[in-house]
Scaffold this motif. Structure first.
Motif, PDB file in Angstrom:
ATOM      1  N   UNK A  62      -4.622 -33.200  19.039  1.00  0.00           N
ATOM      2  CA  UNK A  62      -4.745 -32.297  17.894  1.00  0.00           C
ATOM      3  C   UNK A  62      -3.468 -32.411  17.074  1.00  0.00           C
ATOM      4  N   UNK A  63      -3.645 -32.662  15.768  1.00  0.00           N
ATOM      5  CA  UNK A  63      -2.488 -33.000  14.950  1.00  0.00           C
ATOM      6  C   UNK A  63      -2.576 -32.326  13.577  1.00  0.00           C
ATOM      7  N   UNK A  64      -1.432 -31.849  13.100  1.00  0.00           N
ATOM      8  CA  UNK A  64      -1.323 -31.340  11.737  1.00  0.00           C
ATOM      9  C   UNK A  64      -0.221 -32.117  11.032  1.00  0.00           C
ATOM     10  N   UNK A  65      -0.540 -32.707   9.888  1.00  0.00           N
ATOM     11  CA  UNK A  65       0.461 -33.428   9.092  1.00  0.00           C
ATOM     12  C   UNK A  65       0.363 -32.960   7.647  1.00  0.00           C
ATOM     13  N   UNK A  66       1.488 -33.037   6.949  1.00  0.00           N
ATOM     14  CA  UNK A  66       1.501 -32.713   5.529  1.00  0.00           C
ATOM     15  C   UNK A  66       1.473 -34.018   4.747  1.00  0.00           C
ATOM     16  N   UNK A  67       0.491 -34.118   3.859  1.00  0.00           N
ATOM     17  CA  UNK A  67       0.350 -35.321   3.039  1.00  0.00           C
ATOM     18  C   UNK A  67       0.097 -34.885   1.603  1.00  0.00           C
ATOM     19  N   UNK A  68       1.070 -35.234   0.720  1.00  0.00           N
ATOM     20  CA  UNK A  68       0.947 -34.801  -0.662  1.00  0.00           C
ATOM     21  C   UNK A  68       0.997 -33.294  -0.753  1.00  0.00           C
ATOM     22  N   UNK A  69       0.019 -32.702  -1.383  1.00  0.00           N
ATOM     23  CA  UNK A  69      -0.012 -31.253  -1.588  1.00  0.00           C
ATOM     24  C   UNK A  69      -0.919 -30.535  -0.590  1.00  0.00           C
ATOM     25  N   UNK A  70      -1.276 -31.233   0.501  1.00  0.00           N
ATOM     26  CA  UNK A  70      -2.200 -30.634   1.468  1.00  0.00           C
ATOM     27  C   UNK A  70      -1.710 -30.856   2.897  1.00  0.00           C
ATOM     28  N   UNK A  71      -2.109 -29.939   3.762  1.00  0.00           N
ATOM     29  CA  UNK A  71      -1.957 -30.138   5.194  1.00  0.00           C
ATOM     30  C   UNK A  71      -3.280 -30.686   5.725  1.00  0.00           C
ATOM     31  N   UNK A  72      -3.173 -31.683   6.580  1.00  0.00           N
ATOM     32  CA  UNK A  72      -4.363 -32.240   7.219  1.00  0.00           C
ATOM     33  C   UNK A  72      -4.412 -31.756   8.667  1.00  0.00           C
ATOM     34  N   UNK A  73      -5.541 -31.202   9.063  1.00  0.00           N
ATOM     35  CA  UNK A  73      -5.730 -30.677  10.417  1.00  0.00           C
ATOM     36  C   UNK A  73      -6.786 -31.545  11.103  1.00  0.00           C
ATOM     37  N   UNK A 103       0.623 -19.944   6.951  1.00  0.00           N
ATOM     38  CA  UNK A 103      -0.608 -19.664   7.706  1.00  0.00           C
ATOM     39  C   UNK A 103      -0.977 -20.876   8.569  1.00  0.00           C
ATOM     40  N   UNK A 104      -0.831 -22.062   8.006  1.00  0.00           N
ATOM     41  CA  UNK A 104      -1.168 -23.285   8.744  1.00  0.00           C
ATOM     42  C   UNK A 104      -0.256 -23.449   9.957  1.00  0.00           C
ATOM     43  N   UNK A 105       1.044 -23.212   9.765  1.00  0.00           N
ATOM     44  CA  UNK A 105       1.978 -23.396  10.874  1.00  0.00           C
ATOM     45  C   UNK A 105       1.710 -22.356  11.966  1.00  0.00           C
ATOM     46  N   UNK A 106       1.383 -21.160  11.580  1.00  0.00           N
ATOM     47  CA  UNK A 106       1.046 -20.128  12.566  1.00  0.00           C
ATOM     48  C   UNK A 106      -0.211 -20.517  13.335  1.00  0.00           C
ATOM     49  N   UNK A 107      -1.210 -21.026  12.620  1.00  0.00           N
ATOM     50  CA  UNK A 107      -2.460 -21.494  13.246  1.00  0.00           C
ATOM     51  C   UNK A 107      -2.168 -22.608  14.249  1.00  0.00           C
ATOM     52  N   UNK A 108      -1.342 -23.580  13.822  1.00  0.00           N
ATOM     53  CA  UNK A 108      -1.046 -24.708  14.688  1.00  0.00           C
ATOM     54  C   UNK A 108      -0.329 -24.308  15.952  1.00  0.00           C
TER      55      UNK A 108
END
Length: 552
Positions: free
Chosen positions: A1-12, A48-53
Motif C-alpha cells: 500500500x503506497x501513497x505518493x505525491x505527483x504533481x498536484x495530486x496524491x496517488x493512493x 487529511x491524506x497523511x492522516x488516512x495513510x
C-alpha cells in the motif's frame, strides 16, 4: 500500500480491499484514475491524506514528477516507391514510413492487420539485407511464403543441412533472408556459454558465432512477447544477435500481456531503453505501486513517440476490405503416417484414371473419397500444435475467435486444450447451442467458440468476433462462405479475417486450391452431395499431377 505525491495530486495505491475502498471514498475531492488503477486526492487535502495513510499503515513514497504527456504527431506518409509484388493498404504504408524513420521499433498492430507485410516492406525499402527472421517454429513456413509472395528476395529456413555454411548462401547471392525459430537460436548462433557454476547466466557469458551473427543488417522478431522475460536463454540469445543491427523490428499484437515490465526486455532488444531513461528509471517510473503499473499515459505517449505504433481494426476500417482470407501453412507432425496414406491414394487414383467400366470407376470414386477423408484426418491432427499457438496469441490479445473443424476427434482435442470454450456440434441440443451462442455474443469472458462445420455453418450469428479460423476444410466454396458468414453478416462492424490452416504438401493445399480457383462449383453443381464429391475426385486427381500451391 503506497501513497505518493505527483504533481498536484496524491496517488493512493493498494490491492483491492472493499474496506479500504469505502474509507478512501470518505476523503474530500477523491477520484479514481482508471488508467493507473489508483485513487487520487488534490494536494490541498494533504493533511487529511497523511492522516488516512498513517491510520491504515500506508507507506509514503518520495514525490515524483508529474506525467509528461504531449501531442503525438500524425503517422508519417510513405513517399517512396517500394518494389513489392502487391500493394500495401494505406495504414500499412504509414507503418512502413514510421519504421523506416525510427529503424528500431515494436510493430504492435492488432492481429490480422498485416504486421508481416509491413516488416517485409520496411526491410526491402531500406535494402537492409541479409535479414534474419526469428519466429515461433509454427510460423517459419509462413514467413518464407510471405517473403516470396511480396518480394523477389529468396528466403531460407535454417536446418541442419546448412548449419555450418548458411552464410555462404548470402555471399554467393543465393539467399537474402534467413528464418529461424526461437528454440534453434543456440544451435545456429551460439559458440559457447561460460556461465559460473553457481551463478545466473548473463549476456556476457555467451560467445556468439560472429561469422554468422555479424552478417545481418536487420532482424525481424515475430511474436516478440515470447522474449518478454529477462531470465530466459531465448531472450538473451535474441538480444545478443540483435545488438548493433541497423534495423530491428519486433512484431507482436500483445506487447504487454500482464504488466509494463513485459516491455523491458523487448525495449532492450530493440535498443530503445534509453528513450525511457534506462532500465532503473523505467522500473521506478512505470512499474511501481502494488499493481506494478504507474504513469501509463506517459508510457504510452513515449512509446508512440519513439519506437512503437499500434492500430486496432476500428482505426483503419476505411482501408480494409469487408473480408480478408489468409493461409497458415503448417509442417504437420504426422508426416510419416500421412506419406503412407498418400501413397495408397495415388495408387487408387491411377486405377481410377485407367478405369474404362463406369461401375468400376464409381466404386473407385467411393474408395478415393474415403482415402481423401483419411488424409484430411491425418493432416488435421498434425496441425493442432500450430493451431494452439495461433489460438493462444489471439486470446492473449483479448480478441474473440470462432474456430471451425469437422472431425469429432479434432473438435474434442481443441476443447480439451481450451475447456472454457463453448461449442456448437452435432451432438449439442438446440438449447445447448443457443446457450453457447448467447454466451459468446454477450459474455466478454467467453472468448472462444469451437464449431462443427456442418452444425454451425448456417443460421447462426457470431458477430462478437471478427476472427474466423478453419482447422479443416469443407468440400466446397459455398460451405466456406457459409461458415465465414457467421461473423461476416449484419451487425458486424469490423473487417472479418478468415485464417485457413493448411498442412504443407498435403491434401489441404489441393482442396484449398480447388476452393479458390473453382469457387463456381457450389453454384454450378446442383443436386446430390455425391455429384459434388465426384467433381472433387476428378479435380483432386488432376491436382495430384500439378505443382504445389504457391499463392493463397
Amino acid at each position: 500500500m503506497l501513497i505518493t505525491k505527483q504533481g498536484k495530486f496524491f496517488r493512493i495505491q493498494f490491492k483491492y480491499s472493499p474496506f479500504l475502498v469505502e474509507k478512501v471514498k470518505e476523503l474530500p475531492g477523491r477520484g479514481f484514475d482508471p488508467t493507473n488503477k489508483c485513487w487520487v486526492v488534490p494536494e490541498v487535502h494533504e493533511a487529511v491524506v497523511r492522516s488516512f495513510g498513517q491510520r491504515y499503515n500506508f507507506q509514503f513514497g518520495i514525490d515524483i514528477e508529474d506525467e509528461q504527456i504531449g501531442e503525438l504527431p500524425e503517422m508519417p506518409q510513405l513517399n517512396e516507391a517500394i518494389p513489392l509484388k502487391m500493394n500495401l493498404f494505406p495504414y500499412q504504408a504509414n507503418g512502413v514510413a514510421y519504421s523506416l524513420q525510427k529503424k528500431k521499433v515494436i510493430i504492435g498492430d492488432q492481429p490480422g492487420l498485416g504486421k508481416t507485410a509491413q516488416a517485409i516492406a520496411t526491410i526491402l525499402a531500406a535494402d537492409a539485407f541479409p535479414c534474419l527472421v526469428i519466429c515461433p517454429s509454427s510460423l517459419k513456413i509462413n514467413w518464407q511464403r510471405e517473403w516470396h509472395m511480396w518480394t523477389d528476395k529468396k528466403a531460407m529456413i535454417l536446418n541442419d543441412n546448412v548449419k555450418q555454411n548458411f552464410h555462404l548462401f548470402w555471399s554467393s547471392g543465393l539467399t537474402q533472408v534467413f528464418i529461424v525459430n526461437y528454440e534453434s537460436l543456440k544451435k545456429y548462433f551460439v559458440q559457447s556459454i561460460n556461465k559460473p557454476e553457481n551463478g545466473k547466466m548473463r549476456l556476457n557469458h555467451i560467445k556468439f558465432k560472429e561469422q554468422f551473427t555479424g552478417i545481418f543488417q536487420s532482424v525481424i522478431i515475430d511474436e516478440s512477447h515470447r522474449v518478454k522475460s529477462l531470465a530466459t536463454q531465448q531472450t538473451k540469445f535474441t538480444k545478443g544477435i540483435c545488438t548493433g543491427k541497423e534495423y530491428i523490428l519486433a512484431l507482436t499484437g500483445t506487447p504487454v500481456i500482464n504488466k509494463p515490465k513485459d516491455l523491458i526486455s523487448q525495449l532492450g532488444i530493440i535498443e530503445q531503453m534509453q528513450a525511457f531513461g534506462g532500465y532503473k528509471n523505467f522500473v521506478q517510473r512505470y512499474c511501481s505501486g502494488p499493481n506494478e503499473a504507474s504513469n501509463l499515459r506517459e508510457l504510452n505517449y513515449k512509446l508512440n513517440l519513439n519506437c512503437f505504433y499500434r492500430r486496432d481494426k476500428q482505426d483503419v476500417l476505411k482501408d480494409l476490405p469487408a473480408k480478408m482470407r489468409q493461409v497458415a501453412l503448417c509442417d504437420i507432425s504426422t508426416r510419416k503416417e500421412y506419406a503412407d496414406a498418400e501413397a495408397s491414394l495415388v495408387q487408387y487414383l491411377i486405377k481410377y484414371k485407367d478405369a474404362d467400366d463406369e461401375k468400376i470407376a464409381r466404386a473407385l470414386r467411393g474408395e478415393i473419397m474415403v482415402m481423401i477423408g483419411i488424409l484430411k484426418n491425418i493432416s488435421a491432427r498434425g496441425k493442432l500444435k500450430d493451431v494452439f499457438e495461433f489460438v493462444d496469441d489471439i486470446l492473449e490479445s483479448g480478441e474473440k475467435l470462432v474456430i471451425f473443424a469437422h472431425l469429432k476427434e479434432v473438435i474434442s482435442a481443441i476443447h480439451q486444450q481450451y475447456p472454457k470454450a463453448v461449442t456448437i456440434t452435432g451432438s449439442d441440443s438446440a438449447s445447448e447451442r443457443q446457450h453457447a451462442v448467447d454466451s459468446f455474443q454477450k459474455n466478454p469472458d467467453t472468448k472462444l467458440i469451437i464449431c462443427s462445420i456442418k452444425a454451425a455453418g448456417v443460421g447462426l450469428t457470431l458477430t462478437a468476433s471478427s476472427r474466423v479460423a478453419f482447422v479443416e476444410l469443407p468440400w466446397t466454396a459455398a460451405d466456406c462462405d457459409q461458415c465465414e458468414g457467421r461473423c461476416h453478416r449484419i451487425g458486424q462492424l469490423d473487417s472479418v479475417t478468415c485464417t485457413y490452416f493448411l498442412g504443407q504438401n498435403t491434401i489441404d493445399e489441393k482442396i484449398y486450391r480447388i476452393i479458390q480457383t473453382k469457387r463456381e462449383i457450389a453454384s454450378t453443381v446442383t443436386g446430390a452431395t455425391e455429384q459434388v464429391e465426384e467433381n472433387i475426385v476428378d479435380l483432386v486427381a488432376d491436382l495430384f499431377n500439378q505443382p504445389q500451391l504457391v499463392e493463397a
